[in-house]
Scaffold this motif. Structure first.
Motif, PDB file in Angstrom:
ATOM      1  N   LYS A  51      20.715  -3.388  16.452  1.00 45.29           N
ATOM      2  CA  LYS A  51      19.895  -2.869  17.543  1.00 45.29           C
ATOM      3  C   LYS A  51      19.013  -3.949  18.166  1.00 45.29           C
ATOM      4  CE  LYS A  51      19.556   1.921  15.875  1.00 45.29           C
ATOM      5  NZ  LYS A  51      18.630   3.034  15.530  1.00 45.29           N
ATOM      6  N   LYS A  52      19.054  -5.170  17.584  1.00 44.54           N
ATOM      7  CA  LYS A  52      18.197  -6.274  18.037  1.00 44.54           C
ATOM      8  C   LYS A  52      16.752  -5.800  18.118  1.00 44.54           C
ATOM      9  CE  LYS A  52      21.900  -8.604  20.562  1.00 44.54           C
ATOM     10  NZ  LYS A  52      22.349  -9.176  21.854  1.00 44.54           N
ATOM     11  N   LEU A  53      16.261  -5.344  16.967  1.00 41.38           N
ATOM     12  CA  LEU A  53      14.967  -4.657  16.930  1.00 41.38           C
ATOM     13  C   LEU A  53      14.308  -4.838  15.577  1.00 41.38           C
ATOM     14  CD1 LEU A  53      14.241  -1.031  18.072  1.00 41.38           C
ATOM     15  CD2 LEU A  53      14.035  -1.593  15.659  1.00 41.38           C
ATOM     16  N   ALA A  54      12.985  -4.836  15.588  1.00 36.02           N
ATOM     17  CA  ALA A  54      12.178  -4.750  14.368  1.00 36.02           C
ATOM     18  C   ALA A  54      11.119  -3.684  14.603  1.00 36.02           C
ATOM     19  CB  ALA A  54      11.520  -6.085  14.041  1.00 36.02           C
ATOM     20  N   GLY A  55      10.939  -2.800  13.626  1.00 38.67           N
ATOM     21  CA  GLY A  55       9.978  -1.724  13.816  1.00 38.67           C
ATOM     22  C   GLY A  55       9.431  -1.195  12.516  1.00 38.67           C
ATOM     23  N   CYS A  56       8.345  -0.398  12.620  1.00 36.90           N
ATOM     24  CA  CYS A  56       7.694   0.183  11.453  1.00 36.90           C
ATOM     25  C   CYS A  56       7.417   1.655  11.695  1.00 36.90           C
ATOM     26  CB  CYS A  56       6.373  -0.531  11.145  1.00 36.90           C
ATOM     27  SG  CYS A  56       6.546  -2.256  10.646  1.00 36.90           S
ATOM     28  N   ALA A  57       7.471   2.425  10.604  1.00 35.56           N
ATOM     29  CA  ALA A  57       7.188   3.851  10.649  1.00 35.56           C
ATOM     30  C   ALA A  57       6.273   4.203   9.491  1.00 35.56           C
ATOM     31  CB  ALA A  57       8.481   4.667  10.569  1.00 35.56           C
ATOM     32  N   SER A  58       5.673   5.382   9.572  1.00 33.11           N
ATOM     33  CA  SER A  58       4.831   5.861   8.490  1.00 33.11           C
ATOM     34  C   SER A  58       5.692   6.168   7.274  1.00 33.11           C
ATOM     35  CB  SER A  58       4.078   7.122   8.939  1.00 33.11           C
ATOM     36  OG  SER A  58       3.246   7.603   7.910  1.00 33.11           O
ATOM     37  N   HIS A  59       5.184   5.887   6.084  1.00 35.70           N
ATOM     38  CA  HIS A  59       5.932   6.105   4.842  1.00 35.70           C
ATOM     39  C   HIS A  59       5.121   7.009   3.926  1.00 35.70           C
ATOM     40  CE1 HIS A  59       7.467   4.875   0.776  1.00 35.70           C
ATOM     41  NE2 HIS A  59       8.610   4.987   1.421  1.00 35.70           N
TER      42      HIS A  59
ATOM     43  N   SER B 252       0.815  -1.215   0.000  1.00 37.07           N
ATOM     44  CA  SER B 252       0.000   0.000   0.000  1.00 37.07           C
ATOM     45  C   SER B 252       0.845   1.260   0.000  1.00 37.07           C
ATOM     46  CB  SER B 252      -0.904   0.013   1.243  1.00 37.07           C
ATOM     47  OG  SER B 252      -0.129   0.137   2.428  1.00 37.07           O
ATOM     48  N   GLY B 253       2.134   1.118   0.324  1.00 35.89           N
ATOM     49  CA  GLY B 253       3.004   2.286   0.421  1.00 35.89           C
ATOM     50  C   GLY B 253       2.873   3.037   1.728  1.00 35.89           C
TER      51      GLY B 253
ATOM     52  N   ASN C  62       6.434   8.022  16.393  1.00 34.00           N
ATOM     53  CA  ASN C  62       6.566   7.820  14.953  1.00 34.00           C
ATOM     54  C   ASN C  62       7.106   6.439  14.596  1.00 34.00           C
ATOM     55  OD1 ASN C  62       9.276   8.018  15.595  1.00 34.00           O
ATOM     56  ND2 ASN C  62       9.611   9.968  14.551  1.00 34.00           N
ATOM     57  N   VAL C  63       7.303   5.575  15.601  1.00 36.57           N
ATOM     58  CA  VAL C  63       7.781   4.205  15.362  1.00 36.57           C
ATOM     59  C   VAL C  63       7.083   3.277  16.351  1.00 36.57           C
ATOM     60  CG1 VAL C  63       9.755   2.635  15.539  1.00 36.57           C
ATOM     61  CG2 VAL C  63      10.044   4.858  14.443  1.00 36.57           C
ATOM     62  N   ILE C  64       6.679   2.115  15.866  1.00 41.23           N
ATOM     63  CA  ILE C  64       6.235   1.028  16.734  1.00 41.23           C
ATOM     64  C   ILE C  64       7.240  -0.093  16.554  1.00 41.23           C
ATOM     65  CG2 ILE C  64       4.675   0.080  14.967  1.00 41.23           C
ATOM     66  CD1 ILE C  64       2.818  -0.811  17.274  1.00 41.23           C
ATOM     67  N   ALA C  65       7.725  -0.679  17.654  1.00 41.66           N
ATOM     68  CA  ALA C  65       8.850  -1.608  17.547  1.00 41.66           C
ATOM     69  C   ALA C  65       8.776  -2.681  18.622  1.00 41.66           C
ATOM     70  CB  ALA C  65      10.176  -0.842  17.678  1.00 41.66           C
ATOM     71  N   VAL C  66       9.541  -3.755  18.381  1.00 40.04           N
ATOM     72  CA  VAL C  66       9.761  -4.795  19.385  1.00 40.04           C
ATOM     73  C   VAL C  66      11.267  -5.041  19.428  1.00 40.04           C
ATOM     74  CG1 VAL C  66       9.353  -6.641  17.680  1.00 40.04           C
ATOM     75  CG2 VAL C  66       9.214  -7.138  20.137  1.00 40.04           C
ATOM     76  N   GLU C  67      11.828  -5.020  20.654  1.00 34.69           N
ATOM     77  CA  GLU C  67      13.249  -5.243  20.859  1.00 34.69           C
ATOM     78  C   GLU C  67      13.461  -6.576  21.565  1.00 34.69           C
ATOM     79  OE1 GLU C  67      15.571  -1.679  22.105  1.00 34.69           O
ATOM     80  OE2 GLU C  67      13.599  -0.777  22.404  1.00 34.69           O
TER      81      GLU C  67
ATOM     82  N   ALA D  87       7.862   9.507   7.457  1.00 33.39           N
ATOM     83  CA  ALA D  87       8.429   9.107   8.746  1.00 33.39           C
ATOM     84  C   ALA D  87       7.935  10.013   9.868  1.00 33.39           C
ATOM     85  CB  ALA D  87       9.961   9.106   8.695  1.00 33.39           C
ATOM     86  N   GLY D  88       6.735  10.596   9.687  1.00 31.14           N
ATOM     87  CA  GLY D  88       6.141  11.440  10.714  1.00 31.14           C
ATOM     88  C   GLY D  88       5.369  10.605  11.714  1.00 31.14           C
ATOM     89  N   PRO D  89       4.472  11.217  12.486  1.00 31.51           N
ATOM     90  CA  PRO D  89       3.667  10.470  13.453  1.00 31.51           C
ATOM     91  C   PRO D  89       2.927   9.314  12.784  1.00 31.51           C
ATOM     92  CG  PRO D  89       3.406  12.825  13.789  1.00 31.51           C
ATOM     93  CD  PRO D  89       4.192  12.670  12.522  1.00 31.51           C
ATOM     94  N   LEU D  90       2.763   8.231  13.542  1.00 31.31           N
ATOM     95  CA  LEU D  90       2.116   7.049  12.973  1.00 31.31           C
ATOM     96  C   LEU D  90       0.691   7.332  12.529  1.00 31.31           C
ATOM     97  CD1 LEU D  90       3.438   4.367  15.479  1.00 31.31           C
ATOM     98  CD2 LEU D  90       4.078   4.620  13.085  1.00 31.31           C
ATOM     99  N   GLY D  91      -0.008   8.168  13.277  1.00 37.21           N
ATOM    100  CA  GLY D  91      -1.331   8.593  12.844  1.00 37.21           C
ATOM    101  C   GLY D  91      -2.401   7.530  12.891  1.00 37.21           C
ATOM    102  N   VAL D  92      -2.266   6.554  13.798  1.00 36.59           N
ATOM    103  CA  VAL D  92      -3.319   5.550  13.962  1.00 36.59           C
ATOM    104  C   VAL D  92      -4.010   5.783  15.298  1.00 36.59           C
ATOM    105  CG1 VAL D  92      -2.081   3.871  12.566  1.00 36.59           C
ATOM    106  CG2 VAL D  92      -1.776   3.857  15.020  1.00 36.59           C
TER     107      VAL D  92
END
Length: 305
Positions: free
Chosen positions: A90-98, A79-80, A124-129, A101-106
């Protein structure tokens, strides 16, 4: 099973204990030998169980950062809307708005501390470490450098103990060892990994016709896909499938390959059956040129600032 032991009256009292022992010895059997429902004791082997293979896994090398000094693997959803990355250092996986890269907006995204010490701002990022609970964060940079490839629907990118998948319902990442993760979409989020459903195989599986990803419709019947970023300017370009049956992920893959071409600055560039033309004025150098690409199958894709 019934077992009987005949005991002579003369020795009944003297042999009662021995008869009982003989009765037990004759009647006791292992459940596994009689087809019983009891299972054998679990193995005491100290070996860890083998890790499950990712569902519809992709080649992680295809999603590695172009900069060899940047140890990260990233992708854009079809969807982009989302840019996600697995970052082993960083032993991390995360997602940001594309692509901003501003606020996630959800709905429900909290205000948290800014990385530069400023006032709290929407995450602006949701992640799991590794070894931690999934969380919202604020970063002052995008999770993945450059142009990431599109990860198709119902596929999984897995590397270094983390997995991310894309489904029509959203994008989801986890730490494999703990199964802790998150799922995010434009309609909301949850701190829970959503696996790709797997159907149990049958003796003769019925053939399944491939179903292309649905494309959002614009006026005049054209299909607008998620944006892509001009490498030279860092500005987004709107991707539109003007004509043809191409899917959004195929359009993104084609344009990403075009951007990576060393001689794409020529007015006309041909590759893999595509012919791409540049159009624009001198000011386009700052915001990005319009790119019009066609192939021999009647497909036309346009990327414009």
């Amino acid at each position: 099973m019934w077992c009987m032991t005949r005991i002579r009256p003369a020795v009944a009292l003297a042999s009662i204990a021995g008869a009982s022992l003989l009765f037990l010895a004759a009647c006791t059997q292992d459940a596994s030998s009689t087809g019983g429902t009891e299972s054998a004791a679990p193995s005491t082997s100290g070996e860890a169980p083998a890790a499950e293979a990712p569902v519809n896994g992709v080649d992680a090398k295809e999603y590695a950062a172009g900069d060899p000094e940047t140890d990260s693997y990233g992708f854009v959803t079809p969807s982009g809307k989302w840019l996600c990355a697995i970052i082993p250092t960083k032993k991390l996986a995360g997602c940001a708005s594309h692509p901003t890269a501003g606020p996630l907006g959800v709905p429900g995204t909290p205000q948290i501390a800014s990385p530069d010490g400023g006032p709290p701002a929407e995450a602006n990022v949701i992640a799991v470490e590794a070894g931690k609970e999934p969380s919202f964060q604020n970063w002052n940079q995008a999770p993945f450098p450059g142009n990431a490839h599109v990860l198709p629907y119902d596929t999984t990118l897995a590397i270094d103990g983390f997995s991310c998948n894309v489904q029509f319902s959203g994008v989801s990442c986890r730490e494999d060892a703990t199964d802790k993760g998150f799922t995010i979409s434009t309609s909301g989020y949850k701190f829970e990994y959503t696996p790709i459903p797997v159907s149990l195989p049958s003796a003769i599986p019925p053939p399944i016709a491939p179903t292309p990803a649905p494309l959002p419709q614009q006026a005049r019947g054209s299909n607008q896909c998620g944006p892509i970023v001009y490498p030279e300017t860092g500005k987004p370009a709107t991707v539109v499938i003007v004509k043809g049956t191409l899917r959004c992920d195929e359009a993104h893959t084609m344009l990403t390959k075009y951007f990576a071409a060393p001689d794409k600055s020529e007015p006309v560039y041909s590759f893999d059956g595509w012919e791409c033309r540049l159009a624009g004025d001198p000011g386009s150098a700052e915001i990005g040129y319009t790119i019009n690409c066609t192939d021999g199958n009647g497909n036309t894709v346009v990327a414009q600032p």
